[in-house]
Design an enzyme around this catalytic site. Structure first.
Site, short mmCIF file in Angstrom:
data_model
loop_
_atom_site.label_atom_id
_atom_site.label_comp_id
_atom_site.label_asym_id
_atom_site.label_seq_id
_atom_site.Cartn_x
_atom_site.Cartn_y
_atom_site.Cartn_z
CB SER A 1 30.13 -13.76 -11.34
OG SER A 1 30.29 -14.84 -10.34
N GLY B 1 30.93 -10.33 -6.93
CA GLY B 1 29.81 -11.52 -6.58
C GLY B 1 29.36 -12.19 -6.84
CB CYS B 2 29.15 -15.91 -6.27
SG CYS B 2 28.43 -15.94 -4.82
CG ASN B 3 23.85 -15.15 -6.04
OD1 ASN B 3 24.24 -16.50 -6.14
ND2 ASN B 3 23.97 -14.51 -4.44
#
Length: 347
Positions: A153, A149-151
């Site tokens: 990471s 998940g971008c957030n």
């Protein structure tokens, strides 16, 4: 050797970013692109910026269409990737850019997502500190990879060095993120309309409800935490892509600013795509747009007794597609940096 590639969910933002990077990858050839409701239409009717792939037509996201490739990237809503992945050949490298295979805990999946639990795969953040090594050790030779998940990471990379070095407390971690709406995909929802976002900052998933929280906790446990607590608040801001994550934690007694800077620099020494900035400087999202780069600033708030980290990354590139392709490179024994750029786009 050239590896044949299929991308499922190719008409969405994550799928489009995967294809943009793959189009310039020296070792990958995109042969199949799939979609659901857009099947039968030319790829460029949905991704008009991908001119070098204008010969491709979207087909149905079926196991039959995805099978027979060396690598399959899944950019599908949660619940859909797991169903398809379970039926793909074992010898195929499958990289899931959705959430279906990130969480190791069935209980966490049930609490934050619900529905069928599909199990966990090798986690696709190569630079994440894990014990005495890095997460990339778990990616070499893998056939199933869960992109992050971008957030999650962003917060994990920002704080893991402090956990691994024993410099920060694992309780009372607070993260507030400014995020671009592209991370939510192309689906038409009122809160993502330009008239709702332009000129405004809009918090969402407030009060411990965001689905990336258990993923952050899982990553911090990999770095050495026992039972981390995370207060996480994302805020939509009017930029199409990018994340600026400000994450703070209590320092352990006696820890100095020099120790903090040194620990973070040591954690990412030699890393191409995760870079710690000199003390006294901070990153901007503008500096990492279009790049597989995460820039981290770290400072000590002496009065509050806290470390303050500020991390910038492009949510579609380093946060999703770039992490997926970087992990695939490792799994296949390729140059980890193949097809990826460290340079952003400016202005």
């Amino acid at each position: 050797m050239t590896f044949s590639v299929a991308v499922a969910g190719a008409s969405g933002y994550a799928g489009g970013e995967l294809l943009r990077i793959l189009a310039g990858h020296p070792d990958f050839e995109v042969r199949t692109v799939t979609a659901h409701q857009n099947a039968g239409q030319p790829l460029v009717s949905h991704q008009p910026h991908l001119r070098s792939l204008s010969h491709l037509t979207l087909v149905e996201s079926t196991v039959e269409n995805l099978s027979g490739h060396d690598v399959v990237f899944l950019a599908l809503p949660h619940g859909k990737s797991g169903e398809i992945a379970a039926l793909l050949p074992e010898e195929t490298l499958v990289v899931d850019c959705g959430a279906d295979h990130r969480l190791e805990s069935p209980e966490s999946w049930a609490a934050f997502y619900g529905g069928e639990y599909f199990g966990s795969w090798a986690y696709g953040v190569p630079e994440l500190p894990v014990g005495d090594g890095k997460q990339r050790d778990a990616l070499a030779g893998a056939k199933r990879i869960a992109a992050p998940g971008c957030n999650a990471s962003a917060v994990s990379l920002a704080l893991a060095p402090g956990i691994a070095a024993g410099l920060i407390e694992e309780e009372d971690i607070v993260a507030v993120l400014a995020v671009g709406p592209s991370g939510a995909g192309k689906s038409l929802k009122t809160m993502y309309l330009a008239s709702e976002i332009l000129g405004s900052a809009n918090p969402y998933a407030v009060g411990g409800t965001h689905r990336h929280i258990p993923e952050i906790q899982q990553n911090l446990r990999k770095a050495g935490a026992a039972n981390p607590t995370v207060s996480f608040t994302p805020v939509l801001v009017p930029m199409s892509r990018g994340i600026l994550a400000t994450s703070t934690a209590r320092l352990k007694p006696g820890v100095t600013a020099d120790q903090v800077q040194s620990a973070w620099e040591s954690a990412y020494a030699g890393e191409t795509f995760v870079q710690v900035l000199p003390a006294g400087t901070v990153p901007r999202t503008a500096d990492v747009l279009g790049a597989n780069t995460a820039l981290i600033a770290v400072a000590v708030d002496e009065a509050a007794g806290r470390v303050v980290t500020v991390l910038a990354l492009d949510n579609l590139y380093k946060g999703t597609a770039g992490a997926a392709i970087q992990s695939a490179n490792i799994a296949l024994g390729l140059d980890e940096t193949a097809g990826l750029t460290v340079n952003g786009v400016a202005p």
